[in-house]
Design an enzyme around this catalytic site. Sequence first.
Site, PDB file in Angstrom:
ATOM      1  N   THR A 177      28.019  43.476  55.545  1.00  0.00           N
ATOM      2  CA  THR A 177      28.260  44.275  54.346  1.00  0.00           C
ATOM      3  C   THR A 177      29.264  43.577  53.445  1.00  0.00           C
ATOM      4  OG1 THR A 177      28.660  46.540  53.559  1.00  0.00           O
ATOM      5  CG2 THR A 177      30.089  45.773  55.324  1.00  0.00           C
ATOM      6  N   ASN A 178      29.857  44.299  52.502  1.00  0.00           N
ATOM      7  CA  ASN A 178      30.815  43.718  51.548  1.00  0.00           C
ATOM      8  C   ASN A 178      31.934  44.734  51.314  1.00  0.00           C
ATOM      9  OD1 ASN A 178      29.987  45.545  49.277  1.00  0.00           O
ATOM     10  ND2 ASN A 178      28.045  44.531  49.674  1.00  0.00           N
TER      11      ASN A 178
END
Length: 226
Positions: A33-34
Amino acid sequence: QSLEPIHGSLSGKKVIVTAGGTREPLDPVRYLTNHSSGKMGFAVAAAAKQAGADVTLIAANPFISAPNGVHVINIETANELLKAVEAQFVHADILVMAAAVADYRPATVSDKKIKKTTDNETMTLKLVRNPDILKEISSIKKPGQVVVGFAAETNDLISNAQKKIKSKNLDLIVANDVSQAGIGFNADDNQVTFLFADGRKDKTPVESKKQVAAKLVEIISKEIQK
Ligand code: CTP
Ligand code: CA
């Protein structure tokens, strides 16, 4: 929650806002993810609601709870986000893509937890490209529909963002420099440049994401009247 004053109305308009960061699973316990928190997109959804719009918020794993009075669709991955956006966009007047979409996902998802091995000090992951949601949307966009993108850049902000307006067929892009601490990803404040398809530029000071969202909604309410 205090509200920023909004000049302009989106009464009678259907607005889709995407927010947060997609999660791309690797196995039952891990994902890629980020740093996106969902704060910027949630502020846009709240501002659009305040301006009288019928708001659908498509939320990718947000860290915060959704504003009152908006329809929420929760998704995890980029592919799920694409399906949800396509289904909603056909009935929408405005799409604001604030979500941080993973550009790649693991090529395979293991149904069992991946174990480490004693004989390998390194591990290589194979990733495959996710669909570009805004590009897909550009092919079904009808006259009068307004599509807004975001561009988070660490360098060459304006030229990179201008290329994205063209390649994704956007009416407007909200460009922000994420190389500076305290603004952008997972912060309460932001500092952006609104870039229009016709070349106009409007740079904001550092201010709260709510203030940026109020300005964006005002700009969109003017664009939709054209
Ligand atoms: N976006 C999208 N689908 C993707 C990736 C991004 O719709 N697969 C959208 C984002 O929600 C954002 C805009 O495109 O509104 C720009 O995202 P960004 O990551 O800056 O652009 P990319 O086209 O992915 O280019 P790069 O990351 O290589 O700079
Ligand atoms: Ca990207």
